[in-house]
Design a protein around this motif. Structure first.
Motif, PDB file in Angstrom:
ATOM      1  N   THR A  36      29.308   1.071 -76.368  1.00 24.98           N
ATOM      2  CA  THR A  36      29.986   0.583 -75.170  1.00 24.98           C
ATOM      3  C   THR A  36      29.729   1.458 -73.951  1.00 24.98           C
ATOM      4  OG1 THR A  36      31.734  -0.334 -76.558  1.00 24.98           O
ATOM      5  CG2 THR A  36      32.220  -0.103 -74.218  1.00 24.98           C
ATOM      6  N   LEU A  37      29.346   0.791 -72.864  1.00 23.97           N
ATOM      7  CA  LEU A  37      29.222   1.404 -71.549  1.00 23.97           C
ATOM      8  C   LEU A  37      30.497   1.069 -70.788  1.00 23.97           C
ATOM      9  CD1 LEU A  37      27.540   2.578 -69.078  1.00 23.97           C
ATOM     10  CD2 LEU A  37      26.791   0.217 -68.714  1.00 23.97           C
ATOM     11  N   TYR A  38      31.146   2.090 -70.229  1.00 25.48           N
ATOM     12  CA  TYR A  38      32.362   1.916 -69.437  1.00 25.48           C
ATOM     13  C   TYR A  38      31.987   2.098 -67.976  1.00 25.48           C
ATOM     14  CZ  TYR A  38      34.551   2.880 -73.958  1.00 25.48           C
ATOM     15  OH  TYR A  38      34.924   2.854 -75.272  1.00 25.48           O
ATOM     16  N   VAL A  39      32.324   1.133 -67.123  1.00 22.76           N
ATOM     17  CA  VAL A  39      31.957   1.197 -65.714  1.00 22.76           C
ATOM     18  C   VAL A  39      33.222   1.088 -64.873  1.00 22.76           C
ATOM     19  CG1 VAL A  39      30.561   0.201 -63.871  1.00 22.76           C
ATOM     20  CG2 VAL A  39      29.758   0.074 -66.239  1.00 22.76           C
ATOM     21  N   LEU A  40      33.503   2.135 -64.097  1.00 18.38           N
ATOM     22  CA  LEU A  40      34.677   2.178 -63.230  1.00 18.38           C
ATOM     23  C   LEU A  40      34.218   2.090 -61.785  1.00 18.38           C
ATOM     24  CD1 LEU A  40      37.867   2.861 -63.416  1.00 18.38           C
ATOM     25  CD2 LEU A  40      37.123   5.073 -62.494  1.00 18.38           C
ATOM     26  N   SER A  41      34.815   1.189 -61.037  1.00 16.08           N
ATOM     27  CA  SER A  41      34.421   1.030 -59.641  1.00 16.08           C
ATOM     28  C   SER A  41      35.655   0.912 -58.752  1.00 16.08           C
ATOM     29  CB  SER A  41      33.531  -0.207 -59.475  1.00 16.08           C
ATOM     30  OG  SER A  41      34.198  -1.355 -59.955  1.00 16.08           O
ATOM     31  N   GLY A  42      35.425   1.127 -57.480  1.00 16.76           N
ATOM     32  CA  GLY A  42      36.509   1.026 -56.517  1.00 16.76           C
ATOM     33  C   GLY A  42      36.000   1.215 -55.100  1.00 16.76           C
ATOM     34  N   SER A  43      36.863   0.967 -54.170  1.00 11.86           N
ATOM     35  CA  SER A  43      36.522   1.074 -52.753  1.00 11.86           C
ATOM     36  C   SER A  43      36.535   2.527 -52.293  1.00 11.86           C
ATOM     37  CB  SER A  43      37.533   0.265 -51.932  1.00 11.86           C
ATOM     38  OG  SER A  43      37.408   0.576 -50.561  1.00 11.86           O
ATOM     39  N   LYS A  44      35.596   2.857 -51.417  1.00 10.43           N
ATOM     40  CA  LYS A  44      35.554   4.188 -50.815  1.00 10.43           C
ATOM     41  C   LYS A  44      36.876   4.481 -50.099  1.00 10.43           C
ATOM     42  CE  LYS A  44      31.813   6.933 -50.213  1.00 10.43           C
ATOM     43  NZ  LYS A  44      31.054   7.481 -51.324  1.00 10.43           N
ATOM     44  N   ASP A  45      37.524   3.431 -49.568  1.00 11.41           N
ATOM     45  CA  ASP A  45      38.799   3.595 -48.868  1.00 11.41           C
ATOM     46  C   ASP A  45      39.911   4.082 -49.796  1.00 11.41           C
ATOM     47  OD1 ASP A  45      37.529   2.637 -46.608  1.00 11.41           O
ATOM     48  OD2 ASP A  45      38.221   0.581 -46.897  1.00 11.41           O
TER      49      ASP A  45
END
Length: 195
Positions: free
Chosen positions: A127-136
């Protein structure tokens, strides 16, 4: 003489600007491991960026997990972690990208290499876990990210819709589905519904 002097000043300013946009190794590590399961975070190997922008190992790690820091050249925050058994596959993708290969070329080269046995892929699911979010929503001083989104990519080389019972596309938000079926990069996509 003046041209050389001004050229050196511009280069120095450019290098300084690059360095200012790259968080410290500690902050990169803290942010990168946010994508990993909690029990894997403290010991994960972490790749990130040196002050000059070079992709490098920031922490050697002492468990079976690898994390990638956020790319400072990209707009928003995106970090990922995966079992070390996936690292040869990921590293090969990075090397081919650096050579200027496009996504289709990278896919085809890795497919050929996996089939030839010159590029290893885990025999079990990984499993690859990918966390993302806004620079803000990112605090570069503390390495914290509010309102982040975590998705999962479960690699199962050469699996198909038939062998897994999964559809080729999700019928509703959060439903798992299989992508690239029958190839070295066959994987289950799990994109939880966003709040």
């Amino acid at each position: 003489m003046n041209k050389t002097f001004f050229s050196l000043i511009i280069v120095c300013l450019a290098l300084r600007a690059v360095g200012q946009n790259i968080p410290s190794p500690d902050i990169q590590i803290k942010t990168a491991v946010l994508a990993a399961p909690s029990e894997k975070q403290a010991g994960a190997k972490v790749y990130g960026y040196g002050a000059d922008g070079t992709f490098t190992v920031l922490r050697a790690g002492n468990n079976d997990f690898v994390c990638l820091a956020d790319d400072p050249k990209k707009e928003d925050i995106n970090v990922s972690c995966y079992p070390a058994t996936l690292d040869p596959f990921m590293e090969r993708g990075r090397a081919l990208t650096k050579e200027g290969k496009n996504p289709k070329e990278i896919f085809d080269i890795r497919e050929k290499e996996v089939k030839a046995g010159t590029l290893s892929m885990p025999k079990q699911s990984s499993t690859l876990y990918v966390l993302s979010g806004s620079k803000d929503n990112y605090d570069a001083a503390t390495g914290t990210l509010k309102n982040s989104y975590l998705r999962y990519v479960v690699y199962i080389p050469f699996a198909t819709a038939e062998s897994t019972g999964l559809p080729l596309k999700p019928d509703m938000p959060g439903m798992p589905w299989i992508m690239d079926p029958g190839t070295h990069r066959a994987h289950i996509m799990i994109n939880p519904a966003k709040p």
